[in-house]
Design a protein around this motif. Structure first.
Motif, PDB file in Angstrom:
ATOM      1  N   TRP A 101       0.888  -1.102   0.098  1.00  0.00           N
ATOM      2  CA  TRP A 101      -0.083  -0.014  -0.127  1.00  0.00           C
ATOM      3  C   TRP A 101       0.839   1.338   0.043  1.00  0.00           C
ATOM      4  O   TRP A 101       1.825   1.410   0.713  1.00  0.00           O
ATOM      5  CB  TRP A 101      -1.076   0.074   1.080  1.00  0.00           C
ATOM      6  CG  TRP A 101      -2.026  -0.943   1.102  1.00  0.00           C
ATOM      7  CD1 TRP A 101      -2.085  -2.273   1.659  1.00  0.00           C
ATOM      8  CD2 TRP A 101      -3.304  -0.846   0.597  1.00  0.00           C
ATOM      9  NE1 TRP A 101      -3.188  -2.875   1.417  1.00  0.00           N
ATOM     10  CE2 TRP A 101      -4.135  -2.040   0.598  1.00  0.00           C
ATOM     11  CE3 TRP A 101      -3.977   0.346  -0.389  1.00  0.00           C
ATOM     12  CZ2 TRP A 101      -5.379  -2.084   0.108  1.00  0.00           C
ATOM     13  CZ3 TRP A 101      -5.173   0.295  -0.609  1.00  0.00           C
ATOM     14  CH2 TRP A 101      -5.837  -1.028  -0.474  1.00  0.00           C
ATOM     15  N   GLN A 118      -5.083   5.852  -0.281  1.00  0.00           N
ATOM     16  CA  GLN A 118      -3.825   4.905  -0.454  1.00  0.00           C
ATOM     17  C   GLN A 118      -4.186   4.073  -1.758  1.00  0.00           C
ATOM     18  O   GLN A 118      -5.380   3.893  -1.970  1.00  0.00           O
ATOM     19  CB  GLN A 118      -3.727   4.003   0.796  1.00  0.00           C
ATOM     20  CG  GLN A 118      -3.116   4.956   2.107  1.00  0.00           C
ATOM     21  CD  GLN A 118      -3.013   3.949   3.159  1.00  0.00           C
ATOM     22  OE1 GLN A 118      -3.811   3.127   3.482  1.00  0.00           O
ATOM     23  NE2 GLN A 118      -2.021   4.026   3.819  1.00  0.00           N
ATOM     24  N   LEU A 120      -3.075   0.311  -3.816  1.00  0.00           N
ATOM     25  CA  LEU A 120      -2.446  -0.835  -3.492  1.00  0.00           C
ATOM     26  C   LEU A 120      -1.600  -1.344  -5.012  1.00  0.00           C
ATOM     27  O   LEU A 120      -2.492  -1.616  -5.972  1.00  0.00           O
ATOM     28  CB  LEU A 120      -3.352  -1.924  -3.148  1.00  0.00           C
ATOM     29  CG  LEU A 120      -2.697  -3.593  -3.004  1.00  0.00           C
ATOM     30  CD1 LEU A 120      -1.531  -3.404  -1.972  1.00  0.00           C
ATOM     31  CD2 LEU A 120      -3.629  -4.631  -2.710  1.00  0.00           C
TER      32      LEU A 120
END
Length: 1049
Positions: A101, A118, A120
């Protein structure tokens, strides 16, 4: 050398649109190469699962990944970005940053404190391609062999992503091709213009001999890599286990279109193996049934450092009425595989179809655990959903979607039929019938009264009392009669010493305790389960509770055990179990059903008591609350509930329950409830779509049976007004706000709201009325972050204002609150307040209608002068009590006067918390009315029901007495809402004697609902009322005698 970037998902994306959501997509750039992901509509935690490949020529370049919000009419909003130097990835040991992340940063340094969410990502270098990669690149049309494999022809290199899902990609890829290959000759260009097979001309030029040797070398390398990957791919189950150890998404949302949604009698991991295992023949059987040929199923392989599990399936789809036979490629990727739930994303490409290069079809296979079957077997729920992903805009979009929808429906009808032939499907109705089998299998533990008596009375108190009594009896037989002395006389033998006084006291106390034990035992044997074996009435939401057993219940008796029984309360109705004597681990196996209601219940209260006798204060052994909104109904089908409370927590007490909540009306229950609310609100309420209800349930984490009724834009008033939206359903009222990335979300149960008030507009509320909701003490602390104030008693207050349509919002809120939260007394009070406001307007109409109503008034019990308000046609009145009392009429009427005698008599007949309003003159002259409220003592009713009553007092026509008419409503007792009681007290003077009066009481029962227990209930009411009237009249005579002659006791 290629740099592979996999964009998986993002979380906590700030809301950029006024509706509280965003339409995020990802933009990637490395030098002049630019790619873009698909757009996820109205989502703050989007999932993409897309891969992109960049050709790296310079390690000094920088990879820039940006997240933007798509706007339809304006420039796209920038959300956040992150930058990676290519050298940073190259310098790692395995040339990979792995899956991690990353925090998104704002574009300018001034916004460092801003939370951008955030993302990934998986970033790594790929030095070569496998055979499957080359096939997939060739199938996508725009992807060709990379220059790392075939170095001799620059025309075969490409910078396209591994998976395209955006209209901009092909354009950007094409532009990058033109920029990267300016060395094409002029002759080659002319050949491509004038020759339809320009590609063949260009490849059959002088460079053709140079291609032969590298092609053989490449094929050899490819076959070697394929063998290595085949040998290292391992067993399918081992690959899944390797995925379980990695971080996976907690929830995978279905795609918009659902084509299969079915329960199967098989465990989830077994169903997953049957559908996707390499050893399974299901896919080939399905291909044969659908007429597909040339089926090639590739092996499952771990890619991107073991982060994803993929395989490629190719086949030739059979021709249909509209489309010829097409070569089809399916890229299957596991999104989730944690051992319990599985999700496989399948991207289907048909490049040979008309406009096939402009779209991809995405399928999502979701396998989740289903409810446990009565046989103990596991079940699985398979949901197959789909959507179209257009890579380029086309005028044929509507036609393509309609054709795909029809084709997918036909294909998955065959899919479901074939799967049902191999695995047994489970019907929801069968689960319901199996529920009946489970409940029918419960056997109540029957014990004879003699065995229970031996178990109950086998204690030190009874045994010692028996031996003491036997000892005294033998002493009486052996002892000689003593001489009369002191104050004794014949027949009265007093103790002659202090020791004898103590012995007599001990004997009396022991005898008293034994008599109390006998009384408790006899009472407990009379009390059985409140409705064991009685079926619930009505259609709607039916709640069934099976009480199986208890464990480690607290011991409160001197014997080291307790006599427990359980009380269940839901929607104001109570069910009581039988009493188990001298048990710490009792077994009941009793079933309780609550009558069906229109809307699903919110909470089931469970409390365990110790039986100490009918007149003793009960001792709570523990309590628990089952919240149906926060619990999954399937999880409650077999559950141990831990009890709360000091005694329960000290002993770790718990109950074994089976709770079932079924909707017997099906889909009509929602429509019926909305139509009922429409009458209360006075406005049409729109039935929301399944997609809207699903989003509402997901927003607040609600169960599937919860449905949205209405929602309103408003402001939540705290220190500063917070703009958001108020959501209303049958059981909750919820508020949600997402302002500049700061989320505020909470919901309240309607039952937790004690009062709702409307405050006039103020400057602080921006000229809008305030709706103030006050919760009950100690309730709603999960939502205390949304409350404005809290009083000393722990009541939270919530302020809402600035509604777009205040009148509609206020009426809807009040209607839903009255339907669920108000007690019967509060409903009566609110109705009376509303009727008083209407009476002023209706006074003139009533006066004009009095002349027309003369004929109908003649049917009343008495004439208009008597003020009777019960018509003969309403109910059938019968005499239940008639007597001549030795008290004057004026003294008898003090029972209804609201004085000390009134309260004393009511308490004597078993009425607790007795309260009344003063007599007030009604609209008719010489007619007075008042309101009563009291509770029954448990010696009168073991349910301790409540009574709200309206009494009317008027003179008889001959002025020789009084008529007291009463309408009683019972609450908190079984079937109490099925009927009302009508009483008429007629008190007349006896002409011969002024100290006597003639009392006649009539009773009528107005049945509001049908019940097959009408005769039984009527008999019980008549006998109970006659006993109360006898006690009341005898008490009146005794009070009159004590006042007239103080020496008479």
């Amino acid at each position: 050398m290629k740099l592979l970037v996999r964009v998986i998902e993002a979380r906590n994306i700030p809301a950029m649109d006024p509706n509280g959501f965003s339409d995020p997509y990802v933009k990637l750039s490395l030098g002049k190469q630019k790619f873009r992901s698909k757009v996820v509509k109205k989502c703050l935690n989007p999932s993409w699962c897309e891969e992109f490949a960049f050709k790296v020529d310079d390690l000094k370049e920088e990879l820039i990944i940006s997240v933007l919000d798509e706007d339809k009419y304006f420039n796209d909003d920038f959300v956040g970005q992150i930058k990676f130097p290519v050298s940073q990835v190259f310098e790692t040991n395995d040339k990979s940053l792995g899956t991690a992340w990353y925090t998104l940063h704002p574009k300018h340094k001034k916004g460092k404190t801003k939370d951008c969410g955030q993302i990934l990502l998986t970033i790594c270098f790929s030095q070569g391609n496998t055979l499957a990669d080359l096939q997939s690149l060739g199938d996508h049309g725009s992807k060709k062999l990379s220059s790392d494999v075939v170095t001799e022809s620059p025309l075969l290199s490409s910078n396209a992503p591994l998976r395209s899902s955006s209209p901009l990609r092909s354009e950007e890829a094409a532009s990058s091709k033109e920029e990267k290959h300016p060395a094409q000759t002029f002759a080659g260009r002319l050949a491509q213009i004038f020759n339809k097979n320009g590609d063949a001309v260009s490849t059959t030029n002088a460079k053709a001999p140079d291609l032969t040797v590298p092609t053989e070398t490449a094929s050899t390398a490819i076959s070697e890599n394929a063998q290595e990957e085949q040998s290292t791919s391992g067993n399918f189950q081992e690959l899944l286990k390797s995925m379980e150890a990695r971080e996976q998404p907690s929830e995978v949302s279905n795609l918009p279109g659902v084509v299969v949604d079915q329960l199967y009698a098989i465990a989830p991991h077994e169903l997953n193996s049957f559908l996707f295992s390499p050893d399974s023949t299901f896919f080939k059987s399905l291909a044969d049934a659908q007429g597909s040929t040339d089926v090639r199923v590739g092996p499952w392989k771990l890619e991107n450092g073991g982060e994803s599990l993929k395989r490629v399936v190719t086949f030739i789809k059979a021709a249909s009425r509209l489309v010829r036979a097409l070569k089809t490629t399916e890229d299957q990727t596991y999104i989730k595989a944690d051992g319990k739930s599985f999700a496989v994303l399948v991207i289907v490409s048909t490049p040979d179809a008309p406009y096939g290069s402009t779209f991809r079809t995405e399928l999502l296979y979701s396998i989740t655990p289903g409810p446990e079957l009565p046989s103990g077997e596991q079940s699985s729920r398979l949901v197959v959903s789909w959507r179209m992903n257009f890579l380029q805009s086309t005028m044929m979009k509507g036609m393509i979607e309609n054709g795909a929808r029809q084709g997918i429906k036909e294909s998955f009808d065959q899919y479901a039929n074939l799967l049902s032939q191999n695995i047994k499907p489970v019907d929801a109705k069968d689960i319901g019938s199996e529920k009946e089998q489970i409940l029918a299998s419960l056997e109540v533990e029957h014990q004879s009264d003699w065995k229970l008596a031996v178990l109950y009375f086998a204690n030190f108190t009874v045994v010692s009392t028996f031996f003491i009594g036997l000892y005294v009896f033998v002493h009486v037989l052996l002892a000689m009669p003593s001489t009369i002395q002191g104050l004794e006389f014949v027949g009265l033998d007093l103790p002659d010493s202090i020791g004898e006084v103590i012995v007599c006291g001990v004997l009396v106390l022991q005898g008293k305790r034994v008599l109390e034990l006998i009384s408790r035992f006899m009472r407990a044997r009379v009390q059985k389960g409140s409705d064991h074996g009685i079926k619930a009435q009505g259609n709607g939401w039916l709640l069934t509770v099976a009480l199986i057993e208890g464990n480690n219940l607290a011991a409160v008796d001197s014997s080291g055990y307790s006599d427990p029984y359980v009380v269940f309360t839901c929607n104001g109705k109570s069910r009581t179990s039988s009493i188990k004597f001298q048990k710490s681990n009792p077994k009941w196996n009793e079933i309780f059903e609550f009558d069906a209601v229109d809307d699903p219940p919110s909470v089931l209260d469970v409390e365990v008591f110790d039986f100490d006798g009918p007149f003793s204060e009960v001792t709570s052994l523990g309590h628990a609350e089952i919240n149906f909104i926060k619990s999954n109904i399937s999880d409650l089908s077999d559950v141990w509930i831990p009890l709360q409370g000091k005694l329960a927590q000290a002993c770790q007490s718990k109950l074994h329950l089976r709770v079932f909540l079924n909707n017997t009306k099906g889909k009509n229950v929602v429509k019926d409830y909305l139509s009922k609310m429409e009458k209360e609100v006075g406005k049409k309420i729109k039935l929301r779509s399944p997609q809207t209800n699903s989003a509402f349930q997901k927003l607040f984490g609600l169960p599937p049976e919860e449905f949205l009724i209405n929602d309103f834009a408003c402001h939540l008033k705290r220190k500063m007004p917070l703009q958001g939206r108020l959501f209303l359903s049958a059981r909750i009222i919820g508020f949600h706000s997402d302002l500049f990335g700061h989320k505020t979300k909470f919901f309240l149960l309607w039952e937790d709201i004690e009062d709702i008030q409307v405050e006039s507009p103020t400057l602080a509320s921006m000229g809008s009325p305030n709706i103030i909701m006050t919760l009950k003490p100690g309730r709603g602390f999960d939502a205390r972050h949304g409350a404005k104030t809290q009083d000393k008693e722990g009541r939270l207050k919530f302020h809402f204002h600035s509604f777009v349509s205040f009148n509609v919002a206020n009426r809807t809120i009040m209607a839903l609150w009255k339907a669920r939260a108000l007690s019967p007394e509060q409903k009566v009070r609110i109705v009376e307040e509303e009727s008083e406001a209407k009476n002023i307007q209706m006074a003139e109409e009533d006066s004009m209608a009095e002349a027309a109503d003369d004929d109908s008034e003649g049917k009343s019990i008495h004439s208009e002068e008597s003020g009777s308000f019960m018509g003969v046609d309403d109910i059938n009145m019968s005499i239940v009590y008639s007597s001549v009392l030795s008290v004057p009429t004026e003294f008898f009427m003090e029972v209804f006067g609201g004085g000390e005698l009134d309260r004393k008599v009511m308490e004597r007949v078993g009425c607790l918390n007795y309260s009344y309003s003063p007599w007030e003159e009604s609209e008719k002259p010489d007619v007075y009315q008042r309101q009563l409220y009291y509770k029954f003592d448990k010696c009168i009713s073991r349910y301790r029901g409540e009574v709200t009553s309206t009494q009317q007092r008027s003179r008889l026509s001959d002025k020789n007495g009084w008529l007291i008419e009463e309408v009683m409503t019972l609450h908190g007792i079984p079937l109490g809402d099925f009927f009302n009681l009508r009483l008429a007290y007629q008190v007349e003077n006896v002409p011969s004697k002024s100290t006597r009066c003639n009392v006649q009481v009539q009773l009528g029962i107005a049945w509001l609902k049908y019940s097959r227990h009408q005769k039984r209930i009527t008999k019980n009411i008549v006998s109970n009322l006659q006993e109360r009237l006898l006690v009341m009249c005898s008490g009146l005579e005794k009070e009159y005698l004590s006042k007239s002659d103080p020496l008479v006791i």
